[in-house]
Motif scaffolding. Structure first.
Motif: not given
Length: 454
Positions: A305-322, A338-349
């Motif tokens: 959520k905070a855009g600090v995953t260490g994967f720059p393109v993911v973090d850039a996108a999350m910071r744009q959203l915020a 990335f959230l649902t398949k790389t981290l394997y977290h529930d899509w609802r989150e």
């Protein structure tokens, strides 16, 4: 004097609005009514970003009505109770409403129809207002909806859309009490994103004209270029109904060149609405279950959520959203994978976080796009995983998008920005940017094991 009510919902516009036009044709005066719906607020859909945008939409709609001799009537509370109360106060014979696709919209329609009928009044529901084609307008043989986009798109493209109509010249409003136009803070407490787009039909039409003049022709070749920002950014105006999807499609198709690639995206919007209308439970449950046993890791989720995953393109996108309450479409797909398949977290989150921040997060497109990326929706390749490094090299090859949104990496040149952990340790520490949250090969193996693919 015959009176009709226009109950505005997701159609906050004067141009090409069949609901308003039908009410004006049926009566000598019309009550343009918007109810600050306690049901929507209690469900968690009125967030600071959408409250700020909605407040501007309502103010713009009121200005447009006043220029035509009328004004917007505001009530607050249960939408059915308030609509019936206004109908009784003005002796309105009919209430006109745009058809919706969500379970909530369907229940609202049923409740309103029954309540009005008990008072001897009628509900008139109008289709092709929120979407270009109403859900159910095209159907596969023996099915309630299309479950695959491509055959839906073929049928959708062959349909003739209703004619586009202009804004009315005059709107006569009877005497009726109204609340003041709601300020954003009264709709939802909290602070909106600092670079939120301005709401309203006037702004939406300005943006549409600019897009058709200088953007749409190159859409087919530039829409995935994350740094170029070469998409229309019209989705918030379509979500709130400031723009008519029928008019947008009609005007885009009049352009030569790449307009059809853009129109295809509007077909995706209709596709998701027809899925949700047929399967309302897909807003909260897997459309096609994969029997996932999702991982729970609050620190990982917070880092995403905070855009600090260490994967720059993911973090850039999350910071744009915020920052903007909006995100590039390619970036949405990438962060969802990335959230649902790389981290394997529930899509609802993920869908919940998008609902909290996105201006355009309607139930149909937000929830079903998340399911599409999670592999529990309509994707015919449910186990595909978007590698963030491959995606970054392909859609942000020079790292411009990353450097725009991740200032820690502003001094890293070229494509090296996508793998900052490969820099020497001293420089990496000086940058203040974290290492990767997870190893991609390990994460892929974990996902494949969880889905029974190995």
């Amino acid at each position: 004097m015959r009176v009709a009510i226009v109950l505005f919902t997701a159609d906050l516009r004067l141009h090409d609005n069949p609901v308003l036009r039908a009410a004006l044709s049926a009566a000598e005066s019309v009550v343009p009514l918007f109810v600050v719906d306690s049901g929507v607020r209690d469900a968690g859909f009125t967030t600071p970003n959408r409250a700020a945008f909605l407040s501007e939409c309502l103010a713009d709609l009121d200005r447009g009505l006043r220029a035509r001799g009328g004004h917007l009537v505001i009530r607050e509370g249960d939408v059915v109770r308030e609509a019936c109360r206004v109908a009784a106060e003005t002796d309105a014979a009919e209430v006109h409403l745009a058809g919706g696709s969500s379970g909530y919209a369907q229940r609202r329609e049923d409740r309103l129809r029954s309540a009005l009928a008990a008072d001897g009044r009628q509900l008139r529901v109008h289709d092709a207002v929120v979407t270009a084609l109403p859900p159910g307008a095209v159907l596969p043989s023996g099915r309630s909806h299309f479950a695959v986009f491509t055959p839906y798109y073929r049928r959708w493209s062959a349909e003739r859309l209703r004619p586009v109509t202009g804004a009315p010249r005059r709107v006569a409003v009877p005497t009726v009490s109204t609340l003041p136009l709601p300020a954003a803070a009264s709709l939802a407490p909290g602070t909106a994103s600092p670079a939120l787009a301005r709401g309203g039909e006037s702004e939406g039409r300005r943006r549409l004209a600019a897009w058709l003049r200088s953007g749409v022709d190159a859409y087919a070749v530039r829409h995935d270029d994350m740094a170029a920002d070469a998409t229309s950014r019209l989705s918030p105006y379509l979500h709130f109904g400031c723009l008519s999807p029928v008019e947008v499609i009609d005007r885009a198709r009049r352009r030569p060149g790449g307009a059809e690639a853009f129109v295809r995206q509007l077909a995706w919007r209709d596709f998701h609405h027809q899925v949700l209308a047929a399967v309302p439970g897909a807003a909260a449950r897997d459309y096609r279950t994969r029997h996932d046993r999702w991982r729970t890791d609050p620190e990982e989720l917070a880092a995403w959520k905070a855009g600090v995953t260490g994967f720059p393109v993911v973090d850039a996108a999350m910071r744009q959203l915020a920052h903007e309450g909006w995100m590039h479409n390619r970036a949405r797909m990438l962060v969802a994978s990335f959230l649902t398949k790389t981290l394997y977290h529930d899509w609802r989150e993920g869908a919940r976080h998008f609902t909290d921040l996105l201006i355009d997060a309607d139930v149909a497109n937000n929830q079903l796009n998340w399911q599409w990326m999670a592999g529990t929706g309509t994707d015919t390749r449910p186990h595909r995983v978007l590698n963030p490094l491959v995606q970054a090299r392909r859609f942000d090859p020079e790292g411009e998008y990353v450097r725009r949104w991740v200032p820690e990496l502003a001094g890293v040149a070229g494509g090296a920005v996508h793998q900052p952990w490969r820099l020497e340790a001293v420089r990496r520490e000086r940058l203040g940017y974290p290492g990767p949250l997870v190893g991609l090969p390990d994460a892929l193996a974990r996902f494949r094991r969880a889905r029974g693919l190995t």
